[in-house]
Design a protein around this motif. Structure first.
Motif, PDB file in Angstrom:
ATOM      1  N   PHE A 223      -0.985  -3.159   7.452  1.00 61.00           N
ATOM      2  CA  PHE A 223      -0.369  -2.622   9.002  1.00 61.00           C
ATOM      3  C   PHE A 223       0.760  -1.578   8.909  1.00 61.00           C
ATOM      4  CE2 PHE A 223      -1.978  -6.864  10.560  1.00 61.00           C
ATOM      5  CZ  PHE A 223      -2.974  -6.123  11.367  1.00 61.00           C
ATOM      6  N   LEU A 224       1.077  -1.148   7.514  1.00 62.95           N
ATOM      7  CA  LEU A 224       2.322  -0.545   7.157  1.00 62.95           C
ATOM      8  C   LEU A 224       1.913   1.061   7.560  1.00 62.95           C
ATOM      9  CD1 LEU A 224       3.554  -1.911   3.943  1.00 62.95           C
ATOM     10  CD2 LEU A 224       4.459  -2.198   6.251  1.00 62.95           C
ATOM     11  N   ASP A 225       2.902   1.592   8.095  1.00 64.64           N
ATOM     12  CA  ASP A 225       2.332   3.072   8.679  1.00 64.64           C
ATOM     13  C   ASP A 225       2.560   4.194   7.418  1.00 64.64           C
ATOM     14  OD1 ASP A 225       2.429   5.313   9.981  1.00 64.64           O
ATOM     15  OD2 ASP A 225       3.841   5.192  11.391  1.00 64.64           O
ATOM     16  N   SER A 226       1.986   4.700   7.021  1.00 63.08           N
ATOM     17  CA  SER A 226       1.764   5.749   5.857  1.00 63.08           C
ATOM     18  C   SER A 226       2.724   7.181   6.063  1.00 63.08           C
ATOM     19  CB  SER A 226       0.436   6.200   5.521  1.00 63.08           C
ATOM     20  OG  SER A 226      -0.442   6.851   6.584  1.00 63.08           O
ATOM     21  N   ASP A 227       2.832   7.284   7.360  1.00 66.40           N
ATOM     22  CA  ASP A 227       3.517   8.417   7.895  1.00 66.40           C
ATOM     23  C   ASP A 227       5.163   8.207   7.688  1.00 66.40           C
ATOM     24  OD1 ASP A 227       1.310  10.132   8.462  1.00 66.40           O
ATOM     25  OD2 ASP A 227       1.481   9.273  10.559  1.00 66.40           O
ATOM     26  N   PHE A 228       5.609   7.039   7.702  1.00 67.09           N
ATOM     27  CA  PHE A 228       6.766   6.546   7.585  1.00 67.09           C
ATOM     28  C   PHE A 228       7.224   6.408   6.273  1.00 67.09           C
ATOM     29  CE2 PHE A 228      10.449   3.708   8.059  1.00 67.09           C
ATOM     30  CZ  PHE A 228      11.258   4.295   8.933  1.00 67.09           C
ATOM     31  N   GLY A 229       6.319   5.382   5.394  1.00 71.88           N
ATOM     32  CA  GLY A 229       6.792   5.145   4.069  1.00 71.88           C
ATOM     33  C   GLY A 229       7.774   3.834   3.830  1.00 71.88           C
TER      34      GLY A 229
ATOM     35  N   ILE B 156       5.832   5.782  -2.410  1.00 77.11           N
ATOM     36  CA  ILE B 156       4.470   6.740  -2.719  1.00 77.11           C
ATOM     37  C   ILE B 156       3.253   5.744  -2.481  1.00 77.11           C
ATOM     38  CG2 ILE B 156       3.382   7.460  -4.538  1.00 77.11           C
ATOM     39  CD1 ILE B 156       6.327   8.263  -5.638  1.00 77.11           C
ATOM     40  N   LEU B 157       3.561   4.621  -2.692  1.00 79.89           N
ATOM     41  CA  LEU B 157       2.317   3.456  -2.576  1.00 79.89           C
ATOM     42  C   LEU B 157       1.978   3.605  -0.900  1.00 79.89           C
ATOM     43  CD1 LEU B 157       3.225   0.580  -4.764  1.00 79.89           C
ATOM     44  CD2 LEU B 157       1.197   2.126  -5.057  1.00 79.89           C
ATOM     45  N   ILE B 158       2.953   3.311  -0.005  1.00 80.36           N
ATOM     46  CA  ILE B 158       2.737   3.285   1.276  1.00 80.36           C
ATOM     47  C   ILE B 158       2.027   4.604   1.954  1.00 80.36           C
ATOM     48  CG2 ILE B 158       3.696   2.864   3.633  1.00 80.36           C
ATOM     49  CD1 ILE B 158       5.497   1.050   2.272  1.00 80.36           C
ATOM     50  N   GLN B 159       2.814   5.832   1.440  1.00 81.80           N
ATOM     51  CA  GLN B 159       2.084   6.872   2.012  1.00 81.80           C
ATOM     52  C   GLN B 159       0.995   7.361   1.433  1.00 81.80           C
ATOM     53  OE1 GLN B 159       5.444   9.745   0.715  1.00 81.80           O
ATOM     54  NE2 GLN B 159       6.609   9.437   2.679  1.00 81.80           N
ATOM     55  N   ASN B 160       0.585   6.801   0.386  1.00 81.87           N
ATOM     56  CA  ASN B 160      -0.974   7.130  -0.153  1.00 81.87           C
ATOM     57  C   ASN B 160      -1.802   5.811   0.168  1.00 81.87           C
ATOM     58  OD1 ASN B 160      -0.870   9.966  -1.388  1.00 81.87           O
ATOM     59  ND2 ASN B 160       1.163   8.815  -1.824  1.00 81.87           N
ATOM     60  N   LYS B 161      -1.388   5.207   1.131  1.00 78.88           N
ATOM     61  CA  LYS B 161      -1.988   3.607   1.092  1.00 78.88           C
ATOM     62  C   LYS B 161      -3.829   3.731   1.296  1.00 78.88           C
ATOM     63  CE  LYS B 161      -2.370   2.479   6.289  1.00 78.88           C
ATOM     64  NZ  LYS B 161      -1.952   1.719   7.160  1.00 78.88           N
ATOM     65  N   ALA B 162      -4.090   4.897   1.688  1.00 79.54           N
ATOM     66  CA  ALA B 162      -5.658   5.039   1.778  1.00 79.54           C
ATOM     67  C   ALA B 162      -6.344   4.850   0.539  1.00 79.54           C
ATOM     68  CB  ALA B 162      -5.931   6.286   2.262  1.00 79.54           C
ATOM     69  N   ILE B 163      -5.404   5.171  -0.757  1.00 78.89           N
ATOM     70  CA  ILE B 163      -6.223   4.987  -1.965  1.00 78.89           C
ATOM     71  C   ILE B 163      -5.360   4.063  -2.894  1.00 78.89           C
ATOM     72  CG2 ILE B 163      -7.117   7.568  -1.879  1.00 78.89           C
ATOM     73  CD1 ILE B 163      -4.565   8.340  -3.438  1.00 78.89           C
ATOM     74  N   THR B 164      -4.551   3.183  -2.063  1.00 76.96           N
ATOM     75  CA  THR B 164      -3.740   1.993  -3.008  1.00 76.96           C
ATOM     76  C   THR B 164      -4.187   0.654  -2.285  1.00 76.96           C
ATOM     77  OG1 THR B 164      -2.096   2.310  -1.494  1.00 76.96           O
ATOM     78  CG2 THR B 164      -1.958   3.825  -3.535  1.00 76.96           C
ATOM     79  N   GLN B 165      -3.508  -0.186  -2.902  1.00 69.45           N
ATOM     80  CA  GLN B 165      -4.058  -1.584  -2.617  1.00 69.45           C
ATOM     81  C   GLN B 165      -3.615  -1.816  -1.072  1.00 69.45           C
ATOM     82  OE1 GLN B 165      -3.581  -4.425  -5.583  1.00 69.45           O
ATOM     83  NE2 GLN B 165      -3.833  -6.170  -4.228  1.00 69.45           N
ATOM     84  N   ILE B 166      -2.380  -1.046  -0.698  1.00 73.76           N
ATOM     85  CA  ILE B 166      -1.737  -1.345   0.470  1.00 73.76           C
ATOM     86  C   ILE B 166      -2.782  -1.316   1.576  1.00 73.76           C
ATOM     87  CG2 ILE B 166       0.047  -0.138   2.222  1.00 73.76           C
ATOM     88  CD1 ILE B 166       1.391  -0.985  -0.244  1.00 73.76           C
ATOM     89  N   SER B 167      -3.904  -0.635   1.554  1.00 72.67           N
ATOM     90  CA  SER B 167      -4.797  -0.545   2.691  1.00 72.67           C
ATOM     91  C   SER B 167      -5.674  -1.781   2.594  1.00 72.67           C
ATOM     92  CB  SER B 167      -5.529   0.696   2.641  1.00 72.67           C
ATOM     93  OG  SER B 167      -6.117   0.831   1.520  1.00 72.67           O
ATOM     94  N   LEU B 168      -5.505  -2.637   1.685  1.00 74.20           N
ATOM     95  CA  LEU B 168      -6.517  -3.713   1.407  1.00 74.20           C
ATOM     96  C   LEU B 168      -6.196  -5.007   1.720  1.00 74.20           C
ATOM     97  CD1 LEU B 168      -8.224  -2.386  -2.090  1.00 74.20           C
ATOM     98  CD2 LEU B 168      -9.010  -1.897   0.135  1.00 74.20           C
ATOM     99  N   ASN B 169      -4.809  -5.090   1.475  1.00 73.14           N
ATOM    100  CA  ASN B 169      -4.391  -6.524   1.838  1.00 73.14           C
ATOM    101  C   ASN B 169      -4.225  -6.671   3.432  1.00 73.14           C
ATOM    102  OD1 ASN B 169      -4.024  -6.614  -0.862  1.00 73.14           O
ATOM    103  ND2 ASN B 169      -1.899  -7.321  -0.902  1.00 73.14           N
TER     104      ASN B 169
ATOM    105  N   GLU C 252      14.320   3.151  -8.402  1.00 69.67           N
ATOM    106  CA  GLU C 252      12.968   3.361  -8.885  1.00 69.67           C
ATOM    107  C   GLU C 252      12.092   2.746  -8.017  1.00 69.67           C
ATOM    108  OE1 GLU C 252      13.635   2.730 -12.938  1.00 69.67           O
ATOM    109  OE2 GLU C 252      14.470   4.405 -13.284  1.00 69.67           O
ATOM    110  N   ILE C 253      12.236   1.362  -7.749  1.00 61.65           N
ATOM    111  CA  ILE C 253      11.231   0.644  -7.342  1.00 61.65           C
ATOM    112  C   ILE C 253      10.841   0.998  -5.851  1.00 61.65           C
ATOM    113  CG2 ILE C 253      10.595  -1.696  -6.355  1.00 61.65           C
ATOM    114  CD1 ILE C 253      12.156  -2.625  -8.713  1.00 61.65           C
ATOM    115  N   ALA C 254      12.044   1.463  -4.852  1.00 64.65           N
ATOM    116  CA  ALA C 254      11.975   2.064  -3.670  1.00 64.65           C
ATOM    117  C   ALA C 254      11.049   3.041  -3.681  1.00 64.65           C
ATOM    118  CB  ALA C 254      13.343   2.294  -3.158  1.00 64.65           C
TER     119      ALA C 254
END
Length: 807
Positions: free
Chosen positions: A565-571, A547-560, A540-542
Motif C-alpha cells: 500500500f506504500l506510494d512509490s511516487d513518495f518513497g 530506493i526500495l519503495i520507489q522501485n517497489k514494482a521490482i522489490t518485495q515491497i509490492s509483494l507484502n 544509509e538505511i533511510a
C-alpha cells in the motif's frame, strides 16, 4: 617566555640557547602561524649618539611554543623602520617591509608561514616600492581577501618642486606659499592575493601646516570588520577609505595620543595618563571609562592589546617581582554579534549549537546588508577528535550557492551524503570574500573554524505515504485495527530492509496529505541509530528504504500485504523542517509588528487620551480569523476528525458575532440619537464595521476608542451597548477562542508533518485566549471598583443629608 593565545590560554616556556640573541635591547616578537614566533633582533653594533639615526642590520630566529629554535640567523635586512603583518589567513604568508628614513624606497618581502610539517619560513618573492620623493613613515596591513596593503606618507616643503603620483587638491587661493609651509601627503597601495607586486597608488590625505611640525606617524591601518573598507590612524586623524582610493570620512581623534586603538566591533580605546582607558564610539563620543587592573606604581610597566573578538588582554610586572600578571576582559561592542564573531551575519540555518536531522540539505546565511556573491568558498567539516574531515566545499560562483531575491540571504544546497553520520559534530567555515558589500563593493569577513558548529541527530524522522487505495482501506479500519496495520507495516519493513525491528519506531500518528488531489494518508516512522557501525547508520538505511519503495514494482515491497500500500511516487522522505518554512513568514510578522508599533506611537503622539493600544488587539482579531479560515481550507482535512468541529466552530462564531453586531447597530440607530447621527456621518465605515464585527464583536470597540483623536473613532455607544459588547466578547471566549485552541493542540499532537499555518494559528489562538481572559478580568475589576466607589458616595451623601436635617 609567556604566550597569550586568542582563546584565552597562557603558554609558558624557557628559551633554549639564549646566546643566539646577543643584543638584548631593541628585540621584538611577532606571532606567526599558530605555534610559532619570530624573534627579531639587531646586530651587535653598539648604539652611540653618532650612529643612532643610521640603519642597523636585523636578523630573526624562529622559535616554537616549546622554546625550541627551529630556524636561526634569518637575515631580514638593514633598516631603521620595519613592519611585519600576517596575512588574514595566518597559515599562508606574512609580509616584512623595510624602510630607511629619508629615502624614497620601501623594500618588501613575502614569506611563507611555517607549519608543523615544514617548520621554517621561506621567502616567496620580494620587491621595492619606489617613489620620486622621500618617505617619512609607513604602515603595512592585511586585506580581507588575503592580500596586503601599504600606507606611506611624504613630508616636505611645498616649494620644493616635487611631483606627486596622484595630483593633490589645489591649494586655497588665499594661502601664501612660503618656505616654511609644510605639507604631509599620505598614500595607499594594494597587493592583490597571489600577486607579485603592488598596484596603483592612491592619495588619501593631505595636510598643510604653516609650522615646522606635522604629526606624520601612521600608528595603525586595518580592514574594518563591517565591510566598509579600511581605516588608518595618521597623526590626530582617523581616515576611512576604500580599495579604490575613495575616502569615505576623516574623523579627528579625540586626543593626539598615539595609544588610540580602534576596536574590532566599532569605536576606539584611548589611554589617559592616570591609568584608565576611555571607550569612545565610532563618532568619537565618550561612552565609559575602563580602568586597567594595573597598580598605579606599575602603570608604566605593562602591555595590552585587543584581540579580533573584542577582548582586551595584557600583562604587567609589579615592581621588582619576577612574576608576570596577565589579565583579559570583554569590551563593549558597538556592532552586535549573533555568535559568529562577525557582525555582518544576522542569522543562519541551522543556528549555532543546534541539532540537525541526518541528511540535512540546505544551509542559509542571512547578512545585515545587501550583498553580491564574490569568489571564495563556504566549506563543511566533520570533527572527529583532532581530525577534520572536509565533507563539501562550494565556491560562491557555484550553482549550489544562490543569492535570494531579498539581496541579503544566501542558500547553499548540501548533498544528502554530507550530514550522514549520526550524533557527529560538524562546523561550517565561510572564507573572507565569499560575498561583498553591494553598496561599496568591498569584500566581507567570513566565519572561522568552530564559530558555526552543530550536531547531527542520532535518528532519522521520515514519512511514508499510502496510495489512494491503501488510504481507503486504512480509513475503514477501527482504531485498534489501524494501530495493528501500522505495527505489521513496521515488521514487514524491518524484514525487507533488513534491520533489527527495534531500530524502527512509529508514533502511530497519521494525517492526510493536503498536496494530493485524492485523499492519501501520511505515516511517521523513525529509524534509530545503532552503535554497531557495520549495521549501517540511520541515514544509509533511510536512503535504502526510499530506493526500495520507489522501485517497489521490482522489490518485495509490492509483494507484502501492508507494504504494497506504500506510494512509490513518495518513497521515504525526511520530515519537513518547520522553521525553514516559517522563516519568510516570521519576517513578514516582524514587519507587521514594526508597522503597528509605529502607528501606535503616532496615534499616542496625536491624542494621548485615546485607547490607542487597541490597534494591537484589533489586528490580532482579524489575523486570527484569517488564519482560522486558512487552516480549514488548507489543513482542515489533514486530520479528518478535526474538520467538522473546526468548521462548526468557525460558522458558529461568525454567525453569533454577525447577529449581535446587526442587533447592536439597529438598536443604536433606533434608541440613541447621537449614535444615529454618527452612523449618518459615517455610513460606509459603519457598513464595514458590521462585516468586521463578524470576526469578534469586540471589533466595535475600535469605533468608540477615540484612536488618534479621529472623529470616526468617537462613536457614542450607550452604556447598555457597551455592556452587550463586553458580554458578547466574553461569550466568544467559549464559542470560538477556547474550542479553536483545543483543536490546534489536538492537531499538533496528531499530525506527522506540522505546517506553518497550523503553527501560526496555534500561536494566535493562545494569545487570543490569554488576552481575552486578562482583558475581561480587568474590565470586571474596574467595574467592581466603580460600583464600590458609587456606593461610598451614596453613603456619604446620605450621611450629609441626615446631618443637614438635625437641629
Amino acid at each position: 617566555m609567556q604566550v597569550f593565545s586568542p582563546n584565552g590560554t597562557l603558554t609558558s616556556f624557557n628559551l633554549q640557547r639564549q646566546d643566539l640573541f646577543p643584543q638584548k635591547a631593541d628585540n621584538e616578537f611577532f606571532p606567526l602561524s599558530p605555534g610559532f614566533i619570530l624573534w627579531i633582533y639587531p646586530s651587535q653594533t653598539k648604539l652611540t649618539v653618532e650612529n643612532f639615526d643610521t640603519s642597523r642590520t636585523y636578523y630573526g630566529n624562529l622559535i616554537s611554543l616549546k622554546g625550541k629554535i627551529v630556524q636561526s640567523g634569518i637575515f631580514l635586512g638593514s633598516t631603521q623602520l620595519y613592519d611585519i603583518v600576517n596575512n588574514v589567513d595566518q597559515s599562508s604568508s606574512f609580509m616584512l617591509t623595510i624602510q630607511t628614513k629619508n629615502t624614497s624606497e620601501i623594500q618588501w618581502k613575502i614569506y611563507a608561514e611555517p607549519n608543523p610539517l615544514a617548520p621554517r619560513i621561506k621567502k616567496l618573492y620580494d620587491g621595492i616600492l619606489a617613489v620620486p620623493y622621500n618617505i617619512s613613515t609607513h604602515k603595512a596591513f592585511a586585506t580581507v581577501e588575503g592580500g596586503f596593503g601599504l600606507a606611506f606618507s611624504t613630508k616636505s616643503f611645498i616649494n620644493s618642486g616635487r611631483t606627486n603620483y596622484t595630483i593633490p587638491p589645489k591649494l586655497p587661493s588665499n594661502l601664501n606659499v612660503t618656505s616654511n609651509l609644510l605639507e604631509l601627503v599620505t598614500y595607499v597601495t594594494f597587493m592583490e592575493p597571489n600577486a607579485t607586486n603592488f598596484g596603483k597608488i592612491f592619495l588619501i590625505d593631505r595636510k598643510i601646516n604653516a609650522s615646522q611640525y606635522i604629526d606624520d606617524n601612521i600608528t595603525q591601518c586595518f580592514a574594518k570588520i563591517y565591510g566598509t573598507g579600511f581605516e588608518c590612524s595618521i597623526g590626530s586623524d582617523r581616515i576611512s577609505f576604500l580599495r579604490s582610493g575613495a575616502v569615505l570620512v576623516i574623523t579627528p581623534s579625540v586626543t593626539r595620543s598615539q595609544l588610540n586603538k580602534p576596536l574590532p566591533y566599532g569605536g576606539m580605546l584611548i589611554e589617559d595618563p592616570v591609568g584608565s582607558l576611555g571607550i569612545y564610539d565610532e563618532n568619537g563620543f565618550f561612552k565609559q571609562m575602563w580602568p586597567l587592573p594595573v597598580p598605579d606604581q606599575d602603570f608604566g610597566n605593562f602591555f595590552y592589546d585587543i584581540l579580533p573578538n573584542n577582548t582586551i588582554w595584557g600583562a604587567y610586572k609589579a615592581g621588582e617581582d619576577t612574576n608576570i600578571t596577565v589579565f583579559q576582559a570583554d569590551l563593549p561592542k558597538f556592532f552586535s554579534d549573533k555568535g559568529f564573531n562577525n557582525p555582518t551575519i544576522d542569522s543562519t540555518s541551522p543556528s549555532p549549537n543546534t541539532v540537525i536531522p541526518l541528511g540535512f540539505d540546505k544551509l542559509i546565511i542571512t547578512y545585515t546588508m545587501q550583498i553580491n556573491m564574490s569568489v571564495k568558498n563556504v566549506s563543511i567539516y566533520q570533527k572527529n577528535g583532532d581530525f577534520l574531515n572536509l565533507r563539501q566545499t562550494f565556491s560562491a560562483q557555484s550553482p549550489y550557492c544562490i543569492l535570494e531575491t531579498n539581496g541579503k540571504t544566501v542558500s547553499v544546497t548540501v548533498l544528502s551524503s554530507t550530514f550522514n553520520i549520526p550524533n557527529a559534530q560538524y562546523f561550517v567555515t565561510i572564507d573572507n570574500n565569499f560575498v561583498k558589500n553591494q553598496l561599496l563593493d568591498e569584500p566581507l569577513f567570513g566565519v572561522a573554524k568552530n564559530d558555526w558548529t552543530f550536531t547531527t541527530a542520532d535518528s532519522y524522522d521520515g514519512l511514508l505515504r499510502l496510495t489512494p487505495d491503501g488510504t481507503s482501506f486504512f480509513k475503514r479500519l477501527s482504531k485498534t485495527e489501524a494501530k495493528e496495520f501500522i505495527e505489521q507495516l513496521r515488521i514487514e519493513l524491518s524484514q525487507i530492509i533488513p534491520i533489527d525491528l527495534t531500530r524502527i519506531k512509529t508514533s502511530n500518528r497519521q494525517q492526510d496529505d493536503s498536496s494530493t488531489p485524492k485523499s492519501q494518508t501520511l505515516l511517521q516512522f523513525t529509524i534509530l541509530t545503532n552503535q554497531n557501525a557495520s549495521d549501517g547508520n540511520s541515514l544509509e538505511i533511510a536512503n535504502n528504504l526510499n530506493i526500495l519503495i520507489q522501485n517497489k514494482a521490482i522489490t518485495q515491497i509490492s509483494l507484502n500485504k501492508h507494504t504494497s500500500f506504500l506510494d512509490s511516487d513518495f518513497g521515504y522522505k525526511l520530515s519537513p523542517n518547520l522553521w525553514e518554512k516559517l522563516r519568510i513568514k516570521l519576517i513578514v510578522v516582524g514587519v507587521l509588528l514594526l508597522a503597528l508599533i509605529i502607528i501606535f506611537f503616532w496615534a499616542r503622539w496625536k491624542f494621548p487620551e485615546g485607547k490607542n493600544f487597541i490597534i494591537f488587539g484589533q489586528t490580532l482579531l482579524f489575523v486570527d480569523l484569517g488564519l482560522d479560515i486558512a487552516f480549514i481550507l488548507r489543513n482542515g482535512k489533514d486530520i479528518p476528525i478535526l474538520f467538522i468541529p473546526s468548521l462548526v466552530i468557525l460558522i458558529s462564531s461568525v454567525t453569533f458575532n454577525s447577529a449581535l453586531a446587526v442587533y447592536i447597530l439597529s438598536y443604536e440607530i433606533r434608541k440613541n440619537p447621537e449614535c444615529h447621527q454618527w452612523f449618518r456621518n459615517y455610513t460606509k465605515p459603519a457598513s464595514l464595521l458590521t462585516i468586521l464585527a463578524s470576526a469578534d464583536i469586540e471589533a466595535l470597540n475600535l469605533f468608540s476608542s477615540r484612536f488618534a483623536g479621529l472623529k470616526i473613532f468617537e462613536a457614542p455607544f450607550s452604556k447598555y451597548i457597551q455592556k452587550l459588547i463586553f458580554w458578547g466578547s466574553f461569550c466568544n471566549l467559549f464559542i470560538e477562542d477556547i474550542p479553536q485552541l483545543i483543536i490546534q493542540i489536538f492537531y499538533y499532537q496528531s499530525s506527522v508533518a506540522y505546517d506553518n499555518i497550523p503553527f501560526l494559528t496555534l500561536i494566535t489562538s493562545s494569545i487570543s485566549v490569554i488576552c481575552n481572559l486578562i482583558g475581561r478580568g480587568y474590565d470586571i475589576a474596574v467595574k467592581n471598583t466603580s460600583k464600590d466607589s458609587d456606593n461610598h458616595n451614596d453613603i456619604d451623601m446620605s450621611s450629609n443629608r441626615n446631618l443637614d436635617t438635625n437641629p
